[in-house]
Design a protein around this motif. Structure first.
Motif, PDB file in Angstrom:
ATOM      1  N   LEU A   1      31.947  40.910  29.209  1.00 17.18           N
ATOM      2  CA  LEU A   1      32.476  41.497  30.435  1.00 17.18           C
ATOM      3  C   LEU A   1      32.628  43.011  30.310  1.00 17.18           C
ATOM      4  O   LEU A   1      32.387  43.738  31.268  1.00 17.18           O
ATOM      5  CB  LEU A   1      33.814  40.850  30.810  1.00 17.18           C
ATOM      6  N   GLU A   2      32.999  43.488  29.133  1.00 21.48           N
ATOM      7  CA  GLU A   2      33.173  44.934  28.930  1.00 21.48           C
ATOM      8  C   GLU A   2      31.865  45.688  29.205  1.00 21.48           C
ATOM      9  O   GLU A   2      31.867  46.751  29.818  1.00 21.48           O
ATOM     10  CB  GLU A   2      33.653  45.212  27.511  1.00 21.48           C
TER      11      GLU A   2
ATOM     12  N   GLU B   1      31.299  45.733  32.985  1.00 22.56           N
ATOM     13  CA  GLU B   1      32.244  46.672  33.606  1.00 22.56           C
ATOM     14  C   GLU B   1      31.764  48.108  33.408  1.00 22.56           C
ATOM     15  O   GLU B   1      31.862  48.931  34.310  1.00 22.56           O
ATOM     16  CB  GLU B   1      33.656  46.501  33.026  1.00 22.56           C
ATOM     17  N   TRP B   2      31.242  48.403  32.215  1.00 24.40           N
ATOM     18  CA  TRP B   2      30.721  49.740  31.954  1.00 24.40           C
ATOM     19  C   TRP B   2      29.551  50.039  32.895  1.00 24.40           C
ATOM     20  O   TRP B   2      29.473  51.128  33.474  1.00 24.40           O
ATOM     21  CB  TRP B   2      30.285  49.888  30.493  1.00 24.40           C
TER      22      TRP B   2
ATOM     23  N   LYS C   1      28.898  48.668  35.813  1.00 24.56           N
ATOM     24  CA  LYS C   1      29.441  48.794  37.168  1.00 24.56           C
ATOM     25  C   LYS C   1      30.098  50.159  37.381  1.00 24.56           C
ATOM     26  O   LYS C   1      29.873  50.810  38.398  1.00 24.56           O
ATOM     27  CB  LYS C   1      30.458  47.679  37.432  1.00 24.56           C
ATOM     28  N   ASN C   2      30.893  50.608  36.434  1.00 27.02           N
ATOM     29  CA  ASN C   2      31.572  51.898  36.554  1.00 27.02           C
ATOM     30  C   ASN C   2      30.602  53.071  36.463  1.00 27.02           C
ATOM     31  O   ASN C   2      30.818  54.096  37.097  1.00 27.02           O
ATOM     32  CB  ASN C   2      32.661  52.033  35.492  1.00 27.02           C
TER      33      ASN C   2
ATOM     34  N   LYS D   1      28.509  52.799  39.761  1.00 23.53           N
ATOM     35  CA  LYS D   1      29.452  52.935  40.889  1.00 23.53           C
ATOM     36  C   LYS D   1      29.002  52.112  42.098  1.00 23.53           C
ATOM     37  O   LYS D   1      29.048  52.583  43.227  1.00 23.53           O
ATOM     38  CB  LYS D   1      29.605  54.402  41.295  1.00 23.53           C
TER      39      LYS D   1
ATOM     40  N   LYS E   1      29.037  44.422  42.394  1.00 21.63           N
ATOM     41  CA  LYS E   1      30.102  43.545  41.900  1.00 21.63           C
ATOM     42  C   LYS E   1      29.704  42.747  40.666  1.00 21.63           C
ATOM     43  O   LYS E   1      28.536  42.609  40.345  1.00 21.63           O
ATOM     44  CB  LYS E   1      30.500  42.589  43.012  1.00 21.63           C
ATOM     45  N   ILE E   2      30.740  42.186  40.049  1.00 27.91           N
ATOM     46  CA  ILE E   2      30.577  41.272  38.925  1.00 27.91           C
ATOM     47  C   ILE E   2      31.158  39.929  39.345  1.00 27.91           C
ATOM     48  O   ILE E   2      32.265  39.863  39.872  1.00 27.91           O
ATOM     49  CB  ILE E   2      31.308  41.798  37.676  1.00 27.91           C
TER      50      ILE E   2
ATOM     51  N   THR F   1      31.893  35.758  38.150  1.00 22.33           N
ATOM     52  CA  THR F   1      32.108  34.880  37.004  1.00 22.33           C
ATOM     53  C   THR F   1      31.420  33.556  37.275  1.00 22.33           C
ATOM     54  O   THR F   1      31.548  32.995  38.353  1.00 22.33           O
ATOM     55  CB  THR F   1      33.618  34.639  36.797  1.00 22.33           C
TER      56      THR F   1
ATOM     57  N   TYR G   1      29.198  36.128  32.900  1.00 15.97           N
ATOM     58  CA  TYR G   1      29.398  36.995  34.058  1.00 15.97           C
ATOM     59  C   TYR G   1      28.045  37.545  34.508  1.00 15.97           C
ATOM     60  O   TYR G   1      27.111  37.646  33.702  1.00 15.97           O
ATOM     61  CB  TYR G   1      30.327  38.158  33.695  1.00 15.97           C
TER      62      TYR G   1
ATOM     63  N   TYR H   1      26.447  40.824  36.812  1.00 18.63           N
ATOM     64  CA  TYR H   1      26.547  42.043  37.620  1.00 18.63           C
ATOM     65  C   TYR H   1      25.362  42.043  38.572  1.00 18.63           C
ATOM     66  O   TYR H   1      24.221  41.803  38.156  1.00 18.63           O
ATOM     67  CB  TYR H   1      26.489  43.286  36.722  1.00 18.63           C
TER      68      TYR H   1
END
Length: 171
Positions: A77-78, A81-82, A84-85, A88, A91-92, A94, A107, A109
């Protein structure tokens, strides 16, 4: 220097406030179009997509033609998230884990439509896997050309859109 209640705005004050409004609107539009990623970030995301990602055309609604879709599946997930961030956008989700004793949570993305095209434009030079690179190039070079904004296709446009999809599947 502020305006009093009884004063009438001058053309200069109107131009200044309009200019500020345009600058903030420009910022909003630029942030929607995507962010500026470093070449290292672009290359890293391209590597993730080469290894764990998918570049597809898919339908999101029954009466809709296929649209660009980029996804990355991972148990980390980390990492997602990276991405996605950094990108910008989007979504992610599950995935349901039916056997938590044997399997890690998974997960995905996803990024779709114009944001997917923008991402593909950013990372395409760094893609290594031939199939993914050719699919990215096909979407970048032809998708907008065969896609009518209002979705109302005449016979020739419809054939071009369908041929685009068939050509994509053949890659």
């Amino acid at each position: 220097m502020g305006l009093s209640i009884n004063s009438v705005p001058t053309i200069d004050s109107w131009i200044i406030s309009y200019s500020v409004m345009l600058q903030s609107t420009t910022f909003i539009l630029n942030s929607f179009k995507g962010v500026s990623m470093t070449n290292t970030e672009k290359a890293y995301i391209a590597g993730i997509i080469d290894g764990e990602g998918n570049i597809m055309l898919t339908r999101f609604h029954k009466n809709q033609y296929h649209s660009p879709y980029v996804s990355i599946a991972s148990t980390d997930l980390e990492l997602l998230e990276w991405v996605k961030n950094t990108v910008k956008s989007d979504k992610i989700t599950t995935k349901k884990n039916y056997n938590e004793e044997k399997h890690k949570n998974s997960y995905t993305y996803t990024i779709i439509y114009d944001e997917a095209i923008q991402l593909l434009q950013d990372i395409e030079p760094y893609l290594i896997i031939k199939k993914k690179k050719s699919r990215a190039q096909h979407i970048i070079s032809k998708y907008k050309e065969v896609t009518i904004r209002n979705g109302r296709y005449n016979g020739t446009q419809k054939l071009a859109k369908e041929q685009f999809y068939l050509d994509f599947l053949a890659l």
